[in-house]
Design a protein around this motif. Structure first.
Motif, PDB file in Angstrom:
ATOM      1  N   LYS A 272      21.471 -12.246 -13.760  1.00 25.17           N
ATOM      2  CA  LYS A 272      21.802 -12.459 -13.268  1.00 25.17           C
ATOM      3  C   LYS A 272      21.401 -12.322 -11.218  1.00 25.17           C
ATOM      4  N   ASP A 273      21.169 -11.596 -11.284  1.00 23.04           N
ATOM      5  CA  ASP A 273      20.242 -11.266 -10.057  1.00 23.04           C
ATOM      6  C   ASP A 273      18.577  -9.803  -9.931  1.00 23.04           C
ATOM      7  N   SER A 274      18.366  -9.931  -8.207  1.00 21.76           N
ATOM      8  CA  SER A 274      17.124  -9.844  -8.632  1.00 21.76           C
ATOM      9  C   SER A 274      17.672  -7.891  -8.368  1.00 21.76           C
ATOM     10  N   GLU A 275      19.561  -7.741  -8.412  1.00 26.56           N
ATOM     11  CA  GLU A 275      19.510  -5.848  -8.429  1.00 26.56           C
ATOM     12  C   GLU A 275      19.506  -5.680 -10.057  1.00 26.56           C
ATOM     13  N   GLN A 276      19.395  -6.405 -10.407  1.00 23.91           N
ATOM     14  CA  GLN A 276      20.122  -6.431 -12.281  1.00 23.91           C
ATOM     15  C   GLN A 276      18.064  -6.935 -12.837  1.00 23.91           C
ATOM     16  N   LEU A 277      17.547  -7.437 -11.984  1.00 25.59           N
ATOM     17  CA  LEU A 277      16.147  -7.503 -12.610  1.00 25.59           C
ATOM     18  C   LEU A 277      15.313  -6.152 -11.944  1.00 25.59           C
ATOM     19  N   LYS A 278      15.378  -6.279 -10.937  1.00 22.04           N
ATOM     20  CA  LYS A 278      14.583  -4.350 -10.251  1.00 22.04           C
ATOM     21  C   LYS A 278      15.308  -3.223 -11.617  1.00 22.04           C
ATOM     22  N   LEU A 279      16.635  -3.491 -11.915  1.00 19.48           N
ATOM     23  CA  LEU A 279      17.333  -1.549 -12.654  1.00 19.48           C
ATOM     24  C   LEU A 279      15.822  -2.181 -13.937  1.00 19.48           C
ATOM     25  N   ARG A 280      15.366  -3.781 -14.399  1.00 16.73           N
ATOM     26  CA  ARG A 280      15.097  -3.920 -16.028  1.00 16.73           C
ATOM     27  C   ARG A 280      13.572  -3.330 -15.981  1.00 16.73           C
ATOM     28  N   ILE A 281      12.903  -3.656 -14.485  1.00 17.93           N
ATOM     29  CA  ILE A 281      11.375  -2.895 -13.820  1.00 17.93           C
ATOM     30  C   ILE A 281      12.063  -1.531 -14.120  1.00 17.93           C
ATOM     31  N   LYS A 282      12.485  -1.071 -13.535  1.00 15.80           N
ATOM     32  CA  LYS A 282      13.002   0.298 -13.425  1.00 15.80           C
ATOM     33  C   LYS A 282      13.183   0.656 -14.686  1.00 15.80           C
ATOM     34  N   GLU A 283      13.573   0.589 -15.422  1.00 16.66           N
ATOM     35  CA  GLU A 283      13.970   0.573 -17.250  1.00 16.66           C
ATOM     36  C   GLU A 283      12.350   1.285 -18.183  1.00 16.66           C
ATOM     37  N   ILE A 284      11.794   0.028 -17.529  1.00 18.55           N
ATOM     38  CA  ILE A 284      10.562   0.123 -18.005  1.00 18.55           C
ATOM     39  C   ILE A 284       9.921   0.962 -17.173  1.00 18.55           C
ATOM     40  N   THR A 285       9.301   0.973 -16.298  1.00 15.27           N
ATOM     41  CA  THR A 285       8.326   1.920 -16.015  1.00 15.27           C
ATOM     42  C   THR A 285       8.607   3.166 -15.535  1.00 15.27           C
ATOM     43  N   GLY A 286      10.049   4.033 -15.728  1.00 15.01           N
ATOM     44  CA  GLY A 286      10.349   4.945 -14.475  1.00 15.01           C
ATOM     45  C   GLY A 286      10.505   5.061 -12.912  1.00 15.01           C
ATOM     46  N   ALA A 301      10.561 -14.204  -4.726  1.00 14.44           N
ATOM     47  CA  ALA A 301       9.398 -13.840  -5.787  1.00 14.44           C
ATOM     48  C   ALA A 301       8.795 -12.443  -5.235  1.00 14.44           C
ATOM     49  N   ALA A 302       8.272 -13.977  -3.690  1.00 17.48           N
ATOM     50  CA  ALA A 302       7.090 -12.910  -3.144  1.00 17.48           C
ATOM     51  C   ALA A 302       7.831 -11.509  -2.311  1.00 17.48           C
ATOM     52  N   ALA A 303       9.535 -11.853  -2.047  1.00 20.03           N
ATOM     53  CA  ALA A 303      10.398 -10.980  -1.371  1.00 20.03           C
ATOM     54  C   ALA A 303      11.224  -9.763  -3.188  1.00 20.03           C
ATOM     55  N   ASN A 304      10.943  -9.682  -3.559  1.00 18.84           N
ATOM     56  CA  ASN A 304      11.609  -9.067  -4.511  1.00 18.84           C
ATOM     57  C   ASN A 304      10.742  -8.529  -5.259  1.00 18.84           C
ATOM     58  N   ILE A 305       8.556  -8.262  -4.889  1.00 20.85           N
ATOM     59  CA  ILE A 305       8.338  -7.656  -5.680  1.00 20.85           C
ATOM     60  C   ILE A 305       8.033  -6.091  -5.589  1.00 20.85           C
ATOM     61  N   TRP A 306       8.864  -6.517  -3.829  1.00 18.76           N
ATOM     62  CA  TRP A 306       8.181  -4.957  -3.042  1.00 18.76           C
ATOM     63  C   TRP A 306       9.191  -3.822  -3.692  1.00 18.76           C
ATOM     64  N   SER A 307      10.209  -4.046  -4.591  1.00 22.30           N
ATOM     65  CA  SER A 307      11.236  -3.659  -5.061  1.00 22.30           C
ATOM     66  C   SER A 307      10.747  -3.081  -6.372  1.00 22.30           C
ATOM     67  N   PHE A 308       9.629  -3.648  -7.074  1.00 25.64           N
ATOM     68  CA  PHE A 308       9.135  -3.017  -8.349  1.00 25.64           C
ATOM     69  C   PHE A 308       8.505  -2.292  -8.070  1.00 25.64           C
ATOM     70  N   VAL A 309       7.722  -2.388  -6.685  1.00 27.35           N
ATOM     71  CA  VAL A 309       6.766  -1.184  -6.661  1.00 27.35           C
ATOM     72  C   VAL A 309       7.565   0.098  -6.528  1.00 27.35           C
ATOM     73  N   LYS A 310       6.271   1.740  -7.179  1.00 26.92           N
ATOM     74  CA  LYS A 310       7.388   2.919  -6.182  1.00 26.92           C
ATOM     75  C   LYS A 310       6.594   3.213  -5.680  1.00 26.92           C
ATOM     76  N   ARG A 311       7.144   4.536  -5.055  1.00 27.80           N
ATOM     77  CA  ARG A 311       6.526   4.820  -3.703  1.00 27.80           C
ATOM     78  C   ARG A 311       5.551   5.335  -3.594  1.00 27.80           C
ATOM     79  N   GLY A 312       4.417   4.824  -2.895  1.00 25.65           N
ATOM     80  CA  GLY A 312       3.216   5.311  -2.840  1.00 25.65           C
ATOM     81  C   GLY A 312       2.157   4.343  -4.132  1.00 25.65           C
ATOM     82  N   GLY A 313       2.792   3.896  -4.151  1.00 24.56           N
ATOM     83  CA  GLY A 313       1.899   2.513  -5.075  1.00 24.56           C
ATOM     84  C   GLY A 313       1.609   1.295  -3.780  1.00 24.56           C
ATOM     85  N   GLY A 314       1.014   0.722  -4.609  1.00 26.24           N
ATOM     86  CA  GLY A 314       0.809  -0.658  -4.240  1.00 26.24           C
ATOM     87  C   GLY A 314       0.811  -2.218  -4.675  1.00 26.24           C
ATOM     88  N   LEU A 315       0.651  -3.449  -3.718  1.00 23.82           N
ATOM     89  CA  LEU A 315       0.770  -4.660  -3.881  1.00 23.82           C
ATOM     90  C   LEU A 315      -0.004  -5.414  -3.719  1.00 23.82           C
TER      91      LEU A 315
END
Length: 403
Positions: A272-286, A301-315
């Protein structure tokens, strides 16, 4: 050996053609087969926004430093669609098409090798790369980054001039002096039409590798499963990366992502929103993705992707070749607190092409269905329809094929 009159006539014609000179005294080789080069040929000229017209022009003589190519096919790029809809580059009138390939049918006397030194001649299959100017500040100070040339030319994005045959959306193409090109005889037509978008993907992955954050066990997220995103996926799959997460809103494209090696697919339309999508990504990746490729031209989409990356990750940002608008990020949470390492990717370097050819050979070797990316083929007089199919996202890669 018995030689009949037809054989003699054919041999004489071939010998004469091979030593033929144009009116400027330029030695020009011609087709070493029974095919004949016509005096005129057709191109698909973009005359105004959303209006491609097939026009016929006389094929000019080529110089000592030029080649005439009989076009066999050309993919349709998102950039072609942007130009078709809005003319953001102010090129109209223009013959589009930069993902093309074809056969050398005439070659100037000064040309005998391709850009990497392979001998070339009549009948060889060829693709073109960029035309760096060699004179701008970037070319002079960063010669190893010719993709940043301020005046770079590319076939299919050259305004109309007296040559006329400037893009791959036509029956013939004239390759000019100063061009870069590669012999690709070992590849079938569909693979050759995918070399240019594959080079975009290879360059993006090469940029990503500079961060030091891609390895065999990396969890890599790819947002946007259009031709470029899927090609990025194929590149990292050939590198041995197996933990790939594909994000898109189209079921068919996500199915293709699975075939190219995605372990997980996420349809953002199911959340339903970017927060729910982010939770799904974290469920898959940890904790989030180790690295992410943003391959859409959509600001949200360019804004959302930053929240999909872990600390110390890359983009790596791949998706914005034209100005599609701004996006909002939070510098504290999205960059500083995470220490994300981000790189941008712009087109490709000439030196990326040999790497790209090896990638495509490797992809074939491990049975990745690369050529299945081409889902629709159109003739020259149906390119308006082809553009419409592309804009509707009815397929994956749409192509013009000169049959």
């Amino acid at each position: 050996m018995e030689i009949n009159n037809i054989d003699i006539e054919s041999i004489v014609k071939q010998v004469i053609s091979e030593v033929a000179c144009n009116d400027k005294g330029t030695k020009v080789e011609t087709v070493a087969t029974n095919s004949v080069i016509p005096k005129t040929a057709k191109v698909a000229m973009l005359k105004s926004k959303k209006n491609i017209e097939v026009q016929e022009f006389e094929i000019p003589e080529i110089s000592d430093d030029e080649m005439l190519i009989r076009v066999e096919g050309c993919g349709i790029c998102g950039t072609d669609v942007h130009e078709y809809k809005n003319d953001p580059f102010s090129l109209i009138p223009v013959v589009l098409g930069h993902e093309g390939t074809g056969e050398i049918v005439k070659i100037g006397r000064n040309i005998n090798r391709d850009t990497v030194g392979n001998p070339i001649g009549i009948g060889d299959k060829i693709v073109t790369c960029t035309i760096p100017c060699g004179e701008c500040d970037n070319c002079l100070t960063m010669p190893d980054r010719d993709n940043l040339c301020e005046n770079s030319g590319i076939y299919g994005l050259i305004p109309d001039d007296d040559k006329k045959f400037n893009g791959w959306f036509g029956e013939y193409l004239i390759i000019r002096n100063g061009s870069t090109y590669f012999k690709v005889n070992d590849m079938d037509l569909k693979t050759r039409m995918l070399i240019e978008p594959a080079a975009v993907a290879v360059h993006a992955v090469e940029r990503a590798k500079t961060t030091g954050l891609l390895s065999f066990n990396s969890k890599v997220l790819i947002q946007g499963c259009g031709p470029i995103g899927l090609m990025v996926m194929a590149v990292i799959r050939t590198m041995g990366v197996e933990n790939i997460i594909a994000v898109d809103g189209d079921t068919k494209r996500l199915d293709m992502a699975k075939r190219l090696g995605a372990k997980h697919t996420v349809n953002f339309r199911h959340y339903k929103d970017s927060e729910q999508l982010k939770l799904r990504i974290k469920e898959i990746t940890g904790m989030g993705a180790d690295f992410a490729f943003q391959c859409t031209g959509v600001p949200q989409a360019a804004a959302n992707i930053w929240s999909f990356v872990k600390r110390g990750g890359g983009l790596c940002e791949v998706g914005f070749f034209v100005d599609n608008g701004n996006c909002s990020i939070n510098p504290h949470f999205d960059i500083c607190n995470k220490e994300i390492t981000a790189v941008g990717s712009w087109v490709y370097k000439v030196s990326d092409y040999p790497i790209t050819l090896d990638f495509l050979r490797r992809a074939k070797g491990i049975d990745l269905p690369i050529t299945d990316l081409i889902t629709h083929e159109y003739p020259l007089d149906k390119l308006n329809e082809a553009m419409d199919t592309n804009m509707k996202q009815a397929g994956i890669k749409i192509a013009y094929v000169n049959k």
